[in-house]
Design a protein around this motif. Structure first.
Motif, PDB file in Angstrom:
ATOM      1  N   LEU A 119      15.577  35.800  67.004  1.00  0.00           N
ATOM      2  CA  LEU A 119      14.788  36.441  66.045  1.00  0.00           C
ATOM      3  C   LEU A 119      13.081  36.664  65.966  1.00  0.00           C
ATOM      4  O   LEU A 119      12.745  37.154  65.110  1.00  0.00           O
ATOM      5  CB  LEU A 119      14.711  35.834  64.598  1.00  0.00           C
ATOM      6  CG  LEU A 119      16.575  36.301  63.398  1.00  0.00           C
ATOM      7  CD1 LEU A 119      16.329  35.478  62.678  1.00  0.00           C
ATOM      8  CD2 LEU A 119      16.497  37.513  63.342  1.00  0.00           C
ATOM      9  N   VAL A 120      13.206  35.447  67.436  1.00  0.00           N
ATOM     10  CA  VAL A 120      11.599  35.384  67.473  1.00  0.00           C
ATOM     11  C   VAL A 120      11.210  36.154  68.172  1.00  0.00           C
ATOM     12  O   VAL A 120      11.178  36.481  69.745  1.00  0.00           O
ATOM     13  CB  VAL A 120      11.179  33.613  67.855  1.00  0.00           C
ATOM     14  CG1 VAL A 120       9.778  34.097  68.293  1.00  0.00           C
ATOM     15  CG2 VAL A 120      11.815  32.741  67.034  1.00  0.00           C
ATOM     16  N   GLY A 121       9.646  36.828  67.358  1.00  0.00           N
ATOM     17  CA  GLY A 121       9.153  37.876  68.488  1.00  0.00           C
ATOM     18  C   GLY A 121       7.728  38.790  67.363  1.00  0.00           C
ATOM     19  O   GLY A 121       7.261  37.607  66.555  1.00  0.00           O
ATOM     20  N   PRO A 122       7.104  40.068  67.731  1.00  0.00           N
ATOM     21  CA  PRO A 122       6.212  40.198  67.320  1.00  0.00           C
ATOM     22  C   PRO A 122       6.247  39.833  65.839  1.00  0.00           C
ATOM     23  O   PRO A 122       7.116  40.814  64.857  1.00  0.00           O
ATOM     24  CB  PRO A 122       5.086  41.479  67.801  1.00  0.00           C
ATOM     25  CG  PRO A 122       6.264  41.532  69.001  1.00  0.00           C
ATOM     26  CD  PRO A 122       7.053  40.439  68.486  1.00  0.00           C
ATOM     27  N   GLY A 123       5.280  38.979  65.052  1.00  0.00           N
ATOM     28  CA  GLY A 123       5.290  39.099  63.719  1.00  0.00           C
ATOM     29  C   GLY A 123       6.132  37.967  62.628  1.00  0.00           C
ATOM     30  O   GLY A 123       6.838  37.735  62.110  1.00  0.00           O
ATOM     31  N   PHE A 124       7.076  37.607  63.851  1.00  0.00           N
ATOM     32  CA  PHE A 124       8.039  36.455  63.201  1.00  0.00           C
ATOM     33  C   PHE A 124       6.940  35.393  63.582  1.00  0.00           C
ATOM     34  O   PHE A 124       7.417  34.434  65.204  1.00  0.00           O
ATOM     35  CB  PHE A 124       9.223  36.516  63.788  1.00  0.00           C
ATOM     36  CG  PHE A 124      10.210  35.526  62.913  1.00  0.00           C
ATOM     37  CD1 PHE A 124      10.843  36.206  61.957  1.00  0.00           C
ATOM     38  CD2 PHE A 124      10.282  34.299  63.080  1.00  0.00           C
ATOM     39  CE1 PHE A 124      12.686  35.758  61.456  1.00  0.00           C
ATOM     40  CE2 PHE A 124      11.157  33.500  62.671  1.00  0.00           C
ATOM     41  CZ  PHE A 124      12.669  34.390  61.981  1.00  0.00           C
ATOM     42  N   PRO A 125       6.517  34.115  62.909  1.00  0.00           N
ATOM     43  CA  PRO A 125       5.333  32.693  63.104  1.00  0.00           C
ATOM     44  C   PRO A 125       6.526  32.097  63.241  1.00  0.00           C
ATOM     45  O   PRO A 125       7.754  32.307  63.314  1.00  0.00           O
ATOM     46  CB  PRO A 125       4.584  31.947  62.063  1.00  0.00           C
ATOM     47  CG  PRO A 125       4.945  33.195  60.825  1.00  0.00           C
ATOM     48  CD  PRO A 125       6.263  34.704  61.765  1.00  0.00           C
ATOM     49  N   VAL A 126       6.312  30.946  63.850  1.00  0.00           N
ATOM     50  CA  VAL A 126       7.240  29.298  64.379  1.00  0.00           C
ATOM     51  C   VAL A 126       6.176  28.600  64.916  1.00  0.00           C
ATOM     52  O   VAL A 126       5.322  28.457  65.017  1.00  0.00           O
ATOM     53  CB  VAL A 126       7.752  29.436  66.316  1.00  0.00           C
ATOM     54  CG1 VAL A 126       9.090  28.136  66.698  1.00  0.00           C
ATOM     55  CG2 VAL A 126       8.725  30.595  66.187  1.00  0.00           C
ATOM     56  N   PHE A 127       6.366  27.475  63.599  1.00  0.00           N
ATOM     57  CA  PHE A 127       5.809  26.238  63.615  1.00  0.00           C
ATOM     58  C   PHE A 127       6.893  25.049  64.052  1.00  0.00           C
ATOM     59  O   PHE A 127       7.697  24.757  63.780  1.00  0.00           O
ATOM     60  CB  PHE A 127       6.014  26.595  62.103  1.00  0.00           C
ATOM     61  CG  PHE A 127       4.786  25.768  61.405  1.00  0.00           C
ATOM     62  CD1 PHE A 127       3.914  23.989  61.834  1.00  0.00           C
ATOM     63  CD2 PHE A 127       3.991  26.103  60.505  1.00  0.00           C
ATOM     64  CE1 PHE A 127       3.257  23.581  61.650  1.00  0.00           C
ATOM     65  CE2 PHE A 127       3.040  25.167  59.391  1.00  0.00           C
ATOM     66  CZ  PHE A 127       2.589  24.146  60.029  1.00  0.00           C
ATOM     67  N   MET A 128       5.843  24.289  65.381  1.00  0.00           N
ATOM     68  CA  MET A 128       6.162  23.585  65.532  1.00  0.00           C
ATOM     69  C   MET A 128       5.959  22.099  65.874  1.00  0.00           C
ATOM     70  O   MET A 128       5.044  21.703  65.860  1.00  0.00           O
ATOM     71  CB  MET A 128       6.072  23.493  67.330  1.00  0.00           C
ATOM     72  CG  MET A 128       7.213  25.767  67.719  1.00  0.00           C
ATOM     73  SD  MET A 128       6.804  25.396  69.693  1.00  0.00           S
ATOM     74  CE  MET A 128       8.197  24.465  70.111  1.00  0.00           C
TER      75      MET A 128
END
Length: 344
Positions: free
Chosen positions: A250-259
């Protein structure tokens, strides 16, 4: 409204004071419990909790398994409350129930069922006079004080610290006991960190992943829940290993990931994952180390791995109050939720 005017802000800011009070008050009862656990030598630990308390149970799982060397499983409260299971035997098992209120019927019923089957039932609970405390063999008060915001904060921090104290007392580990004294100052320092750049980055988003691993996975779970209930943001927590087994698609442009990068061996995958997500065009926010192309937030270095999740979530609580306000929401009064959730 400003974030400083919210209950969650005010209550989370008490984290250091709660830690100091708990350290002063719990040494004697935790030492007594530690002796009981060494005598019992449980081959299995069952945790029972809901919501934020269940995230604290994740912290307990990693800490118990890596220090007390006993396997830990999550007990589904509905097994006892809804399906009315009567266990054949649980002798020698430690049943660890964690609850802020101690009033949720399913957790109370589960504690009674486990005790009837012979388990040693220990409750970590903020209300020492609650039904859960009364249903347990040993009740350890969290000493978090009154918490009025629907979204828990200081009680979660108190739960992690109590778990750390419990495992230290059980194992006699100075490696865990000594770092407890550093927690109040770590919480004070973490509260001062400025994560406001992430408010701008997430103010308009709808979905994101929060990643952690090991002891820090509990902080990732708690962060994802708070983003849901206070900010109306669909956030899901994954370990940095599990996210690669499908969800990463699902991760790509417009889908943030908070690590939320852990401070131990669990950090090894985070740099590679950050690079991978940046190449896909995803906004990546990192706590725990700078990576090219990401938004790196300040963090405290050289903390003990068991203390780091407490500091991380303390910084997060201040941030999430600010983010909720930026998104036009009242973080203290999430729609359709109550402070005490009584499930069965």
């Amino acid at each position: 409204m400003h974030a400083e005017q919210t209950l969650i802000f005010a209550e989370a800011a008490q984290g250091a004071a709660v830690a100091e009070r708990q350290i002063a008050e719990l040494q004697v009862p935790l030492d007594a419990l530690g002796r009981k656990l060494r005598d019992l030598d449980p081959p299995l630990v069952l945790t029972c909790a809901r919501g934020s308390s269940d995230h604290a149970a994740t912290f307990a799982k990693y800490l118990v398994e890596t220090h007390a060397l006993a396997p830990v499983a999550s007990y589904a409260p509905s097994v006892s409350s809804l399906y009315e299971t009567h266990w054949r035997k649980l002798e020698g098992t430690l049943f660890l129930a964690i609850s802020q209120s101690g009033h949720s019927p399913d957790v109370v019923i589960s504690a009674r069922a486990a005790r009837q089957a012979g388990a040693l039932v220990v409750a970590l609970v903020n209300d020492p006079h609650s039904p859960l405390a009364l249903a347990s063999d040993v009740a350890i008060p969290l000493h978090a004080g009154t918490e009025r915001s629907v979204a828990a904060s200081k009680s979660f921090i108190a739960s992690l610290l109590a778990i750390m104290g419990l495992v230290a007392a059980w194992t006699g580990s100075e490696e865990l006991r000594r770092p407890q004294a550093t927690v109040p100052q770590a919480l004070r320092d973490a509260w001062q960190l400025d994560w406001s750049p992430a408010v701008t980055a997430l103010a308009g988003t709808d979905n994101l992943f929060v990643l952690g691993r090991g002891l820090n996975f509990a902080a990732a779970q708690e962060a994802a829940l708070k983003l849901k209930e206070t900010c109306g943001l669909h956030a899901e927590a994954f370990s940095a290993a599990e996210v690669q087994h499908g969800p990463a698609a699902l991760v790509g442009p417009g889908f943030p990931v908070f690590m939320l990068t852990p401070g131990d061996k669990g950090r090894e995958d985070f740099g590679r994952l950050a690079d991978q997500f940046v190449r896909r065009g995803a906004p990546v926010i990192v706590v725990g180390g700078p990576h090219s192309g990401t938004l790196s937030l300040p963090f405290l270095t050289e903390l003990h791995p068991a203390v780091a999740p407490l500091a991380t979530i303390q910084s997060f609580y201040r941030f999430v109050a600010e983010l909720a306000i930026a998104r036009g929401r009242d973080p203290d009064r999430p729609p359709h939720l109550r402070k005490v959730t009584e499930t069965r």
